[in-house]
Design a protein around this motif. Structure first.
Motif, PDB file in Angstrom:
ATOM      1  N   LEU A 103       0.827  -1.210   0.000  1.00 28.68           N
ATOM      2  CA  LEU A 103       0.000   0.000   0.000  1.00 28.68           C
ATOM      3  C   LEU A 103       0.863   1.262   0.000  1.00 28.68           C
ATOM      4  N   VAL A 104       1.987   1.210   0.697  1.00 31.79           N
ATOM      5  CA  VAL A 104       2.865   2.382   0.746  1.00 31.79           C
ATOM      6  C   VAL A 104       3.597   2.572  -0.582  1.00 31.79           C
ATOM      7  N   SER A 105       4.128   1.467  -1.142  1.00 32.25           N
ATOM      8  CA  SER A 105       4.907   1.566  -2.379  1.00 32.25           C
ATOM      9  C   SER A 105       4.031   1.708  -3.614  1.00 32.25           C
ATOM     10  N   ARG A 106       2.819   1.153  -3.561  1.00 34.31           N
ATOM     11  CA  ARG A 106       1.854   1.236  -4.659  1.00 34.31           C
ATOM     12  C   ARG A 106       2.458   0.868  -6.009  1.00 34.31           C
ATOM     13  N   PRO A 107       2.780  -0.412  -6.219  1.00 30.87           N
ATOM     14  CA  PRO A 107       3.339  -0.840  -7.518  1.00 30.87           C
ATOM     15  C   PRO A 107       2.382  -0.548  -8.659  1.00 30.87           C
ATOM     16  N   PRO A 108       2.910  -0.075  -9.806  1.00 34.25           N
ATOM     17  CA  PRO A 108       2.038   0.345 -10.912  1.00 34.25           C
ATOM     18  C   PRO A 108       1.222  -0.783 -11.518  1.00 34.25           C
ATOM     19  N   PHE A 109       1.704  -2.037 -11.402  1.00 34.01           N
ATOM     20  CA  PHE A 109       0.939  -3.140 -11.981  1.00 34.01           C
ATOM     21  C   PHE A 109      -0.276  -3.504 -11.133  1.00 34.01           C
ATOM     22  N   ILE A 110      -0.412  -2.900  -9.941  1.00 36.30           N
ATOM     23  CA  ILE A 110      -1.589  -3.106  -9.099  1.00 36.30           C
ATOM     24  C   ILE A 110      -2.444  -1.850  -9.062  1.00 36.30           C
ATOM     25  N   PHE A 111      -1.799  -0.687  -8.883  1.00 39.02           N
ATOM     26  CA  PHE A 111      -2.512   0.582  -8.796  1.00 39.02           C
ATOM     27  C   PHE A 111      -2.360   1.318 -10.128  1.00 39.02           C
ATOM     28  N   GLU A 112      -3.203   0.995 -11.078  1.00 35.56           N
ATOM     29  CA  GLU A 112      -3.098   1.546 -12.423  1.00 35.56           C
ATOM     30  C   GLU A 112      -3.888   2.837 -12.602  1.00 35.56           C
ATOM     31  N   SER A 113      -4.622   3.233 -11.583  1.00 36.52           N
ATOM     32  CA  SER A 113      -5.464   4.424 -11.729  1.00 36.52           C
ATOM     33  C   SER A 113      -4.650   5.713 -11.692  1.00 36.52           C
ATOM     34  N   GLN A 114      -3.450   5.651 -11.110  1.00 38.92           N
ATOM     35  CA  GLN A 114      -2.627   6.844 -11.018  1.00 38.92           C
ATOM     36  C   GLN A 114      -1.718   6.957 -12.241  1.00 38.92           C
ATOM     37  N   SER A 144       4.143  18.223   2.851  1.00 36.60           N
ATOM     38  CA  SER A 144       3.666  17.105   2.031  1.00 36.60           C
ATOM     39  C   SER A 144       2.640  16.303   2.827  1.00 36.60           C
ATOM     40  N   THR A 145       1.449  16.173   2.273  1.00 37.82           N
ATOM     41  CA  THR A 145       0.385  15.436   2.950  1.00 37.82           C
ATOM     42  C   THR A 145       0.353  13.997   2.454  1.00 37.82           C
ATOM     43  N   PRO A 146       0.518  13.011   3.347  1.00 32.88           N
ATOM     44  CA  PRO A 146       0.500  11.608   2.914  1.00 32.88           C
ATOM     45  C   PRO A 146      -0.881  11.186   2.441  1.00 32.88           C
ATOM     46  N   SER A 147      -0.900  10.269   1.488  1.00 33.53           N
ATOM     47  CA  SER A 147      -2.168   9.763   0.977  1.00 33.53           C
ATOM     48  C   SER A 147      -2.802   8.800   1.979  1.00 33.53           C
TER      49      SER A 147
END
Length: 305
Positions: free
Chosen positions: A116-127, A249-252
């Motif tokens: 969740l912290v690293s948010r790999p692109p192959f899982i979180f494609e919405s960004q 910087s505000t964390p997500s």
């Protein structure tokens, strides 16, 4: 210290080198005062494990400082503090230590937090793919740092009491000064920091790093190592506070949730080791918890700090 590393905006290899040089100067007086034997570590096979510990710790510091400079401090701290769970897996593989059900569940929860912290692109494609990919690359380096910390702990376990903790720290500081300095010279990035604020910040990084190590070792001498490890996870909270107050910087929400999973897992494992909450469920710790084990636990924690 992490805030100073990020504020320098200076080549992270040089930051590591200057931090290590400062630590060498500060650790010399106690070595001379206590007349520590610096040659005891050259006996085989202890020398092999000491070399492994020094190189793994050096890579861990380099990866950690790079992560601090290129991502939020809180996110980097959350990933780095997943190292206890990596240590448990590696210890089960190489040292044949038992990995309990409780610790195994906590490990999976922690890794979920790291994702969740690293948010790999192959899982979180919405960004944004480019931004998310760069973030994942930095998070991967931070995770490599966590792995190096775990390898360092395993090497210290193999060394045992053959080498004094002051000697380990001294040689580690020397190598951690030479390696990044050599890299900057070879790559043509060697440059002395400018006068003024930059040099003071770099000096502060070294002093705070050394004081943090000294205070941590003293705390381990006075209290249970696992309780100290739980308290150290507060670094993640302080990291997010610094991100908001100092760097704006505000964390997500995903970062906060992931950090919470990592910290809560580490806290649960630490409290379980101290109070044995899981014993009633027949999946508690199976390691020896006698006085001898407690002494060994404190020594290992002080040497890896």
């Amino acid at each position: 210290m992490s805030a100073c590393v990020k504020l320098t905006s200076y080549n992270f290899f040089m930051v590591v080198a200057i931090r290590s040089a400062t630590q060498i100067l500060l650790i010399q007086p106690p070595i001379i005062y206590y007349r520590k034997d610096l040659t005891s570590s050259f006996q085989l096979p202890t020398a092999y494990f000491m070399f492994g510990r020094i190189m793994a710790s050096t890579m861990a510091v380099i990866c950690k400082f790079y992560a601090y400079q290129n991502m939020n401090i809180g996110d980097a701290s959350a990933i780095i503090y997943s190292s206890p769970f990596i240590t448990g897996i590696l210890a089960a593989i190489f040292l044949k230590e038992r990995l309990t059900l409780f610790n195994l569940v906590a490990t999976f929860v922690s890794f979920g937090g790291v994702i969740l912290v690293s948010r790999p692109p192959f899982i979180f494609e919405s960004q944004s793919t480019e931004v998310n990919g760069a973030r994942f690359a930095v998070a991967g380096i931070a995770f490599c740092g966590a792995i190096c910390v775990s390898v360092s702990i395993l090497c210290v376990r193999k060394i045992g009491t053959a080498v004094d903790s002051f000697v380990l720290t001294y040689y580690f500081s020397i190598v951690c000064f030479i390696v990044p300095l050599a890299i900057t010279v070879i790559t043509g990035n060697f440059q002395l920091p400018p006068c003024g604020e930059a040099r003071w910040l770099l000096l502060l990084v070294g002093v705070l790093g050394f004081l943090g190590h000294v205070f941590f070792v003293r705390a381990v001498q006075l209290e249970r190592a696992m309780l100290i490890a739980v308290i150290r996870t507060i670094d993640v909270l302080f990291g997010y506070i610094l991100d908001i107050t100092v760097f704006g910087s505000t964390p997500s929400a995903l970062s906060v949730l992931g950090a919470f999973l990592v910290v809560s897992s580490a806290t649960a494992v630490g409290l379980n080791k101290i109070y044995g909450f899981s014993n009633n469920f027949k999946c508690g710790l199976l390691f020896n918890t006698d006085k001898k084990a407690s002494v060994e636990e404190r020594r290992l924690s002080s040497e890896v700090a």
